[in-house]
Design a protein around this motif. Structure first.
Motif, PDB file in Angstrom:
ATOM      1  N   GLY A 139       0.696  -1.218   0.075  1.00 16.02           N
ATOM      2  CA  GLY A 139       0.050   0.061   0.098  1.00 16.02           C
ATOM      3  C   GLY A 139       0.782   1.258  -0.133  1.00 16.02           C
ATOM      4  O   GLY A 139       1.778   1.355  -0.843  1.00 16.02           O
ATOM      5  N   ALA A 140       0.757   2.104   1.067  1.00 16.34           N
ATOM      6  CA  ALA A 140       1.192   3.507   0.809  1.00 16.34           C
ATOM      7  C   ALA A 140       2.808   3.345   1.519  1.00 16.34           C
ATOM      8  O   ALA A 140       3.633   4.093   0.511  1.00 16.34           O
ATOM      9  CB  ALA A 140       0.511   4.288   2.013  1.00 16.34           C
ATOM     10  N   ARG A 176      -7.520   4.580  -1.447  1.00 18.65           N
ATOM     11  CA  ARG A 176      -7.683   3.231  -0.867  1.00 18.65           C
ATOM     12  C   ARG A 176      -8.120   2.201  -1.880  1.00 18.65           C
ATOM     13  O   ARG A 176      -8.246   2.431  -2.736  1.00 18.65           O
ATOM     14  CB  ARG A 176      -8.957   3.340   0.123  1.00 18.65           C
ATOM     15  CG  ARG A 176      -8.819   4.244   1.306  1.00 18.65           C
ATOM     16  CD  ARG A 176      -9.761   4.031   2.564  1.00 18.65           C
ATOM     17  NE  ARG A 176     -11.285   4.160   2.027  1.00 18.65           N
ATOM     18  CZ  ARG A 176     -12.076   3.817   2.712  1.00 18.65           C
ATOM     19  NH1 ARG A 176     -11.828   2.928   3.999  1.00 18.65           N
ATOM     20  NH2 ARG A 176     -13.491   4.113   2.250  1.00 18.65           N
ATOM     21  N   PHE A 177      -7.634   0.800  -1.582  1.00 19.30           N
ATOM     22  CA  PHE A 177      -7.697  -0.024  -2.365  1.00 19.30           C
ATOM     23  C   PHE A 177      -8.543  -1.185  -1.647  1.00 19.30           C
ATOM     24  O   PHE A 177      -8.510  -1.290  -0.549  1.00 19.30           O
ATOM     25  CB  PHE A 177      -6.275  -0.574  -2.988  1.00 19.30           C
ATOM     26  CG  PHE A 177      -5.456  -1.301  -2.023  1.00 19.30           C
ATOM     27  CD1 PHE A 177      -5.371  -2.622  -1.688  1.00 19.30           C
ATOM     28  CD2 PHE A 177      -4.602  -0.284  -1.243  1.00 19.30           C
ATOM     29  CE1 PHE A 177      -4.437  -3.171  -0.756  1.00 19.30           C
ATOM     30  CE2 PHE A 177      -3.554  -0.970  -0.201  1.00 19.30           C
ATOM     31  CZ  PHE A 177      -3.756  -2.329   0.064  1.00 19.30           C
ATOM     32  N   ALA A 178      -8.900  -2.072  -2.757  1.00 26.23           N
ATOM     33  CA  ALA A 178      -9.789  -3.199  -1.984  1.00 26.23           C
ATOM     34  C   ALA A 178      -8.906  -4.490  -1.983  1.00 26.23           C
ATOM     35  O   ALA A 178      -8.027  -4.706  -2.800  1.00 26.23           O
ATOM     36  CB  ALA A 178     -11.016  -3.562  -3.103  1.00 26.23           C
ATOM     37  N   GLU A 191     -11.720  -5.697   2.379  1.00 28.15           N
ATOM     38  CA  GLU A 191     -11.458  -4.342   3.147  1.00 28.15           C
ATOM     39  C   GLU A 191     -11.061  -3.456   2.201  1.00 28.15           C
ATOM     40  O   GLU A 191     -10.189  -3.850   1.275  1.00 28.15           O
ATOM     41  CB  GLU A 191     -10.443  -4.872   4.094  1.00 28.15           C
ATOM     42  CG  GLU A 191     -10.736  -5.826   5.167  1.00 28.15           C
ATOM     43  CD  GLU A 191     -11.616  -5.409   6.304  1.00 28.15           C
ATOM     44  OE1 GLU A 191     -11.917  -4.209   6.551  1.00 28.15           O
ATOM     45  OE2 GLU A 191     -12.009  -6.128   7.256  1.00 28.15           O
ATOM     46  N   ARG A 192     -11.261  -2.299   2.557  1.00 21.01           N
ATOM     47  CA  ARG A 192     -10.760  -1.072   1.915  1.00 21.01           C
ATOM     48  C   ARG A 192      -9.758  -0.355   2.788  1.00 21.01           C
ATOM     49  O   ARG A 192     -10.347   0.100   3.776  1.00 21.01           O
ATOM     50  CB  ARG A 192     -11.750  -0.101   1.376  1.00 21.01           C
ATOM     51  CG  ARG A 192     -12.729  -0.822   0.262  1.00 21.01           C
ATOM     52  CD  ARG A 192     -13.952   0.327  -0.313  1.00 21.01           C
ATOM     53  NE  ARG A 192     -13.071   1.179  -0.938  1.00 21.01           N
ATOM     54  CZ  ARG A 192     -12.544   1.123  -2.498  1.00 21.01           C
ATOM     55  NH1 ARG A 192     -12.662  -0.054  -2.846  1.00 21.01           N
ATOM     56  NH2 ARG A 192     -11.787   2.148  -3.015  1.00 21.01           N
ATOM     57  N   ARG A 263      -5.265 -10.926  -1.091  1.00 18.94           N
ATOM     58  CA  ARG A 263      -5.489 -10.728  -2.710  1.00 18.94           C
ATOM     59  C   ARG A 263      -5.824  -9.329  -2.905  1.00 18.94           C
ATOM     60  O   ARG A 263      -6.726  -8.599  -2.423  1.00 18.94           O
ATOM     61  CB  ARG A 263      -6.674 -11.483  -3.306  1.00 18.94           C
ATOM     62  CG  ARG A 263      -6.384 -13.265  -3.201  1.00 18.94           C
ATOM     63  CD  ARG A 263      -7.391 -13.902  -3.842  1.00 18.94           C
ATOM     64  NE  ARG A 263      -6.905 -15.417  -3.737  1.00 18.94           N
ATOM     65  CZ  ARG A 263      -6.936 -16.287  -3.223  1.00 18.94           C
ATOM     66  NH1 ARG A 263      -7.488 -16.216  -1.686  1.00 18.94           N
ATOM     67  NH2 ARG A 263      -6.787 -17.637  -3.364  1.00 18.94           N
ATOM     68  N   THR A 264      -5.293  -8.778  -3.959  1.00 21.52           N
ATOM     69  CA  THR A 264      -5.636  -7.447  -4.349  1.00 21.52           C
ATOM     70  C   THR A 264      -5.884  -7.732  -5.996  1.00 21.52           C
ATOM     71  O   THR A 264      -5.921  -8.816  -6.596  1.00 21.52           O
ATOM     72  CB  THR A 264      -4.695  -6.513  -4.212  1.00 21.52           C
ATOM     73  OG1 THR A 264      -3.115  -6.717  -5.091  1.00 21.52           O
ATOM     74  CG2 THR A 264      -4.062  -6.296  -2.866  1.00 21.52           C
ATOM     75  N   ARG A 265      -6.267  -6.572  -6.577  1.00 19.83           N
ATOM     76  CA  ARG A 265      -6.587  -6.861  -8.142  1.00 19.83           C
ATOM     77  C   ARG A 265      -5.058  -6.989  -9.021  1.00 19.83           C
ATOM     78  O   ARG A 265      -5.224  -7.162 -10.084  1.00 19.83           O
ATOM     79  CB  ARG A 265      -7.418  -5.475  -8.662  1.00 19.83           C
ATOM     80  CG  ARG A 265      -8.536  -5.409  -8.082  1.00 19.83           C
ATOM     81  CD  ARG A 265      -9.331  -4.066  -8.421  1.00 19.83           C
ATOM     82  NE  ARG A 265     -10.713  -4.089  -7.941  1.00 19.83           N
ATOM     83  CZ  ARG A 265     -11.742  -3.061  -8.313  1.00 19.83           C
ATOM     84  NH1 ARG A 265     -11.228  -1.924  -8.944  1.00 19.83           N
ATOM     85  NH2 ARG A 265     -12.876  -3.037  -7.880  1.00 19.83           N
TER      86      ARG A 265
END
Length: 315
Positions: A139-140, A176-178, A191-192, A263-265
């Motif tokens: 993430g960030a 934010r990402f899912a 979760e976002r 898992r992410t996209r």
């Protein structure tokens, strides 16, 4: 006096090595003064994978990482695979494992304590077959860490201002990402978030105890979900960490797991693994490897909580 023979992997470019003038010759001399035989690999011109293979093939009884946290993690994987103990001469910036194990972080104190060090078994984490000793973050944070890496070696006021400017700009652009999160003992959930961290054991609270783990042998991973990280959130969290009161912050959610799948996209996920920015193939499959690593460390004081050897099971 400890009589173990060490094979040393020296990161001559680490902050402590350059500041203290640590070379292969100096290490040979320091250990020879104490009657300890060592072999030292300080050849930064060789690919690091080749240097790790040399460590794997070394007949030495123990391996010694002389560098930062990235060197420790890489050499720990060799130690686990070959069934040897790992010693840590902390020459990095953070020296997180050394601090958790109360290994002295100054050269003089380290050599004074060396004779009392003994093997201690600790947990390691694993993601997609790759071990980590501290945490993996997606993430960030990896993007911010990558910018810091570009400024490595550029100290001074201008470099700090440049990094601060990048940090503020990065926070202002965060989205934010899912992520689908599936603990071993739970159902998948979406979760976002703005960041996810999976740590090898749990971080404790305490005044000035930033990123300190009181236990390294609980056989658990800690899953941290950061819901949002605006500038005011980052400033508040930083203050809470120093004061030792961050765990109940409204933007954080924590969970203890033995294994979890994230898992992410994206099929390729940029992550920060023990301070190093890496690219991992999704999905990310985490698990704990309890007591998998033997580390030479000072004995635990009786009054100090945590970091104790588990009692053998009855029967």
């Amino acid at each position: 006096m400890l009589q173990t023979k060490f094979h040393i992997v020296l990161n001559a470019n680490s902050g402590g090595a350059t500041r203290l003038g640590i070379t292969a010759e100096r290490l040979h001399g320091l250990f020879a003064e104490r009657g300890i035989a060592v072999s030292v690999d300080a050849d930064a011109s060789r690919p690091f994978a080749e240097r790790l293979q040399t460590a794997r093939n070394s007949p030495a009884e123990a391996l010694l990482s002389a560098g930062g946290d990235g060197t420790v993690t890489a050499l720990a994987e060799v130690a686990i695979a070959t069934g040897r103990s790992l010693a840590v001469l902390p020459l990095g910036t953070a020296n997180l494992l050394a601090r958790d194990l109360t290994i002295p972080t100054t050269l003089e104190a380290w050599f004074e304590a060396l004779g009392e060090m003994a093997p201690r078994r600790i947990d390691v984490g694993e993601v997609n077959g790759q071990i980590f000793l501290h945490k993996v973050v997606i993430g960030a944070v990896p993007g911010i860490a990558a910018a810091r890496e570009k400024l490595r070696g550029h100290d001074g006021f201008a470099a700090r201002i440049a990094f601060l400017g990048h940090f503020v700009r990065r926070l202002s652009r965060l989205r934010r990402f899912a992520a689908e999160i599936t603990p071993r003992s739970g159902e998948p959930r979406i979760e976002r978030v703005q960041s996810i961290a999976v740590a090898n054991n749990d971080y404790g609270e305490g005044l000035g105890q930033v990123f300190h783990r009181p236990r390294l042998d609980e056989g658990m991973l800690s899953l941290y979900l950061l819901r949002q990280l605006r500038l005011r959130d980052a400033l508040r969290l930083a203050t809470e960490m120093v004061l030792g009161s961050w765990r109940n912050d409204e933007v954080l959610e924590m969970e203890s797991v033995r294994a979890v799948v994230v898992r992410t996209r994206r099929s390729l996920v940029r992550a920060m693994l023990d301070g190093e920015v890496v690219t991992l193939q999704g999905p990310l499959r985490f698990r704990t490897l309890p007591l998998a690593l033997s580390v030479l460390a000072p004995p635990v004081a009786e009054a100090e909580p945590g970091l104790v050897e588990p009692e053998p099971e009855a029967g």
